[in-house]
Design a protein around this motif. Sequence first.
Motif, PDB file in Angstrom:
ATOM      1  N   LEU A 115       0.532  -1.027   0.169  1.00 22.00           N
ATOM      2  CA  LEU A 115      -0.267  -0.273   0.486  1.00 22.00           C
ATOM      3  C   LEU A 115       1.000   1.213  -0.044  1.00 22.00           C
ATOM      4  N   VAL A 116       0.813   2.268  -0.835  1.00 21.86           N
ATOM      5  CA  VAL A 116       1.312   2.580  -1.329  1.00 21.86           C
ATOM      6  C   VAL A 116       0.968   4.358  -0.734  1.00 21.86           C
ATOM      7  N   GLY A 117       0.102   4.958  -0.126  1.00 23.27           N
ATOM      8  CA  GLY A 117      -1.052   6.163  -0.606  1.00 23.27           C
ATOM      9  C   GLY A 117      -2.675   5.841  -0.575  1.00 23.27           C
ATOM     10  N   GLY A 118      -2.747   7.279  -0.516  1.00 19.11           N
ATOM     11  CA  GLY A 118      -4.667   7.226  -0.798  1.00 19.11           C
ATOM     12  C   GLY A 118      -5.180   8.373  -0.184  1.00 19.11           C
ATOM     13  N   ASP A 119      -5.785   7.975   0.220  1.00 17.93           N
ATOM     14  CA  ASP A 119      -6.763   8.824   0.612  1.00 17.93           C
ATOM     15  C   ASP A 119      -7.375   9.304   1.730  1.00 17.93           C
ATOM     16  N   THR A 120      -7.963  10.165   2.871  1.00 17.76           N
ATOM     17  CA  THR A 120      -8.951   9.702   4.522  1.00 17.76           C
ATOM     18  C   THR A 120      -9.716  10.775   4.026  1.00 17.76           C
ATOM     19  N   THR A 121     -10.926  10.241   3.851  1.00 18.14           N
ATOM     20  CA  THR A 121     -11.659  11.519   3.911  1.00 18.14           C
ATOM     21  C   THR A 121     -13.071  10.944   5.202  1.00 18.14           C
ATOM     22  N   CYS A 122     -14.038  11.922   5.555  1.00 17.78           N
ATOM     23  CA  CYS A 122     -15.263  11.396   6.461  1.00 17.78           C
ATOM     24  C   CYS A 122     -16.325  12.288   4.988  1.00 17.78           C
ATOM     25  N   GLY A 123     -17.396  10.288   4.930  1.00 20.82           N
ATOM     26  CA  GLY A 123     -18.720  10.735   4.027  1.00 20.82           C
ATOM     27  C   GLY A 123     -19.369   9.893   4.003  1.00 20.82           C
ATOM     28  N   PRO A 124     -19.901   9.378   3.324  1.00 21.16           N
ATOM     29  CA  PRO A 124     -20.911   8.188   3.358  1.00 21.16           C
ATOM     30  C   PRO A 124     -19.769   6.741   3.286  1.00 21.16           C
ATOM     31  N   LEU A 125     -19.676   5.565   4.246  1.00 22.51           N
ATOM     32  CA  LEU A 125     -18.795   4.244   3.866  1.00 22.51           C
ATOM     33  C   LEU A 125     -18.394   4.190   1.835  1.00 22.51           C
ATOM     34  N   ALA A 126     -17.931   4.469   1.694  1.00 25.64           N
ATOM     35  CA  ALA A 126     -17.256   3.727   0.620  1.00 25.64           C
ATOM     36  C   ALA A 126     -16.108   3.495   0.571  1.00 25.64           C
ATOM     37  N   ILE A 127     -15.362   2.729  -0.601  1.00 25.58           N
ATOM     38  CA  ILE A 127     -13.850   2.225  -0.407  1.00 25.58           C
ATOM     39  C   ILE A 127     -13.574   2.054  -1.846  1.00 25.58           C
ATOM     40  N   GLY A 128     -12.278   2.852  -1.520  1.00 31.72           N
ATOM     41  CA  GLY A 128     -11.462   3.283  -3.537  1.00 31.72           C
ATOM     42  C   GLY A 128     -10.260   2.412  -3.554  1.00 31.72           C
ATOM     43  N   VAL A 129      -9.947   1.469  -4.380  1.00 30.82           N
ATOM     44  CA  VAL A 129      -8.786   0.962  -4.552  1.00 30.82           C
ATOM     45  C   VAL A 129      -8.304   1.009  -5.372  1.00 30.82           C
ATOM     46  N   THR A 130      -7.254   1.421  -5.850  1.00 26.88           N
ATOM     47  CA  THR A 130      -6.184   1.555  -7.431  1.00 26.88           C
ATOM     48  C   THR A 130      -5.325   0.311  -7.078  1.00 26.88           C
ATOM     49  N   ALA A 131      -5.543  -0.853  -7.787  1.00 33.12           N
ATOM     50  CA  ALA A 131      -4.118  -1.615  -7.828  1.00 33.12           C
ATOM     51  C   ALA A 131      -3.172  -1.055  -9.534  1.00 33.12           C
ATOM     52  N   PHE A 132      -1.839  -1.228  -9.199  1.00 33.38           N
ATOM     53  CA  PHE A 132      -0.804  -1.858 -10.159  1.00 33.38           C
ATOM     54  C   PHE A 132      -0.619  -2.896  -9.877  1.00 33.38           C
ATOM     55  N   GLY A 133       0.161  -3.393 -11.574  1.00 31.05           N
ATOM     56  CA  GLY A 133       0.710  -4.363 -12.257  1.00 31.05           C
ATOM     57  C   GLY A 133       1.689  -4.191 -12.872  1.00 31.05           C
ATOM     58  N   PHE A 134       2.732  -5.725 -13.146  1.00 37.84           N
ATOM     59  CA  PHE A 134       3.779  -5.590 -13.846  1.00 37.84           C
ATOM     60  C   PHE A 134       2.253  -6.871 -15.234  1.00 37.84           C
ATOM     61  N   VAL A 135       3.298  -6.547 -16.022  1.00 36.63           N
ATOM     62  CA  VAL A 135       2.791  -7.377 -16.721  1.00 36.63           C
ATOM     63  C   VAL A 135       4.433  -7.120 -18.423  1.00 36.63           C
ATOM     64  N   ASP A 136       4.435  -8.181 -18.605  1.00 39.90           N
ATOM     65  CA  ASP A 136       5.769  -8.528 -20.038  1.00 39.90           C
ATOM     66  C   ASP A 136       5.095  -7.973 -21.575  1.00 39.90           C
ATOM     67  N   PRO A 137       5.566  -6.854 -22.047  1.00 38.74           N
ATOM     68  CA  PRO A 137       4.741  -6.039 -23.373  1.00 38.74           C
ATOM     69  C   PRO A 137       4.238  -6.759 -24.231  1.00 38.74           C
ATOM     70  N   GLY A 138       3.073  -6.810 -24.586  1.00 36.67           N
ATOM     71  CA  GLY A 138       2.631  -7.906 -25.273  1.00 36.67           C
ATOM     72  C   GLY A 138       1.944  -8.939 -24.499  1.00 36.67           C
ATOM     73  N   ALA A 139       1.857 -10.003 -23.407  1.00 35.69           N
ATOM     74  CA  ALA A 139       2.072 -10.572 -23.254  1.00 35.69           C
ATOM     75  C   ALA A 139       0.407 -10.127 -22.068  1.00 35.69           C
ATOM     76  N   ALA A 140       0.173  -9.376 -22.061  1.00 38.50           N
ATOM     77  CA  ALA A 140      -1.256  -8.617 -21.146  1.00 38.50           C
ATOM     78  C   ALA A 140      -2.988  -9.816 -21.977  1.00 38.50           C
ATOM     79  N   LEU A 141      -3.284  -9.695 -21.124  1.00 31.76           N
ATOM     80  CA  LEU A 141      -4.784 -10.866 -21.692  1.00 31.76           C
ATOM     81  C   LEU A 141      -6.094  -9.971 -22.208  1.00 31.76           C
ATOM     82  N   ARG A 142      -6.246  -9.247 -23.469  1.00 36.57           N
ATOM     83  CA  ARG A 142      -6.885  -8.123 -23.189  1.00 36.57           C
ATOM     84  C   ARG A 142      -7.978  -8.796 -23.584  1.00 36.57           C
ATOM     85  N   ARG A 143      -9.293  -7.941 -23.559  1.00 34.95           N
ATOM     86  CA  ARG A 143     -11.398  -8.560 -23.889  1.00 34.95           C
ATOM     87  C   ARG A 143     -11.229  -9.092 -25.520  1.00 34.95           C
ATOM     88  N   ASP A 144     -10.158  -7.580 -26.281  1.00 34.51           N
ATOM     89  CA  ASP A 144     -10.148  -7.415 -27.270  1.00 34.51           C
ATOM     90  C   ASP A 144      -9.577  -8.819 -28.392  1.00 34.51           C
TER      91      ASP A 144
END
Length: 321
Positions: A115-144
Amino acid sequence: MAEFDLIARIRARAAARDDVILGIGDDAALLQVPAGKQLAVTADTLNAGVHFLPGTSPVDVGWKSLAVNLSDLAAMAATPAWCTLALSLPSADVDWLDGFLDGFFALADAHGVALVGGDTTCGPLAIGVTAFGFVDPGAALRRDGARVGDDVWVSGSLGDAAAGLALLQQRMAANCVGREAADFLKARLERPSPRLALGRALAGVANAGIDLSDGLLADLGHVCKASGVAAVVEVDRLPMSAALTGVPADRRRHWQAAGGDDYELCFTAASRSREAIAGIARKLGLPMSRIGWITEGAGVEAVTADGSSWITGQAGYVHFG
Ligand code: ADP
Ligand code: MG
């Protein structure tokens, strides 16, 4: 307890990684992408009352908020590395936060995600996560990437999470499936296992892939649209866990075909890859089911064993739908 005390509590539990040059504490994190890799980035929000029932254990909410994001990285054949966490909390409830962090870091630590950062606020309960990963060029499994003639595959079993939700919402009684099965189904809803090893293994084997969050027919429809093809799915071949044995077939099929929150992977591959896929299934101890095929045209058709069309009431969950 104020915002900064909450952040300090979160920070105390964040794991280190060599590629995190600067983690939580400054205006932005500094991260080193390995030479020659592409960065895969995904974000998902969980809103109380929409994505989880009010009163869900904070441990489960913590686990799932990261799991749904790691599932997206799995579906790209990416290896997760980092994440950020945007927390909107109605109050500075330390017990809730600690439970949430237990679930969140249990999964993060299991996959070496920092976990490398984020934001903490007061409001209705909600959780937003952003995730980062590595993939070899051309190896990603795409929808198309789906091609006419491909087999359509799905991992694991389908419909468990939808059944778990029906149990929690008391639309189905626990004695319909039995106590042990009911616990399994609820865990499938609240503690999904992102199929990261499978996604990586499918790089170079599958032509297209997606993770199942909104329901098989809806999500496979996204693959078809992106690839400019159609799919036929045989509803009788959809994989089912033993826990659903006691559920009437109509209801079960609906959950398998259109229920959300499965977090299995659906992928297409040429028929020459069947043995390779069987090998991956054995190696991972995760069943792979061949459920249909890709044809020319548009959309997803569900058919029964005799080839006649099978109609479900609802194709999948759509926000603002
Ligand atoms: P700024 O006001 O500069 O955006 P903040 O005071 O919001 O900074 O945050 C201070 C530090 O704590 C930043 O590094 C931020 O990324 C981190 N942070 C804030 N909230 C969270 C959170 N929920 N999870 C992880 N890191 C957080
Ligand atoms: Mg700042």
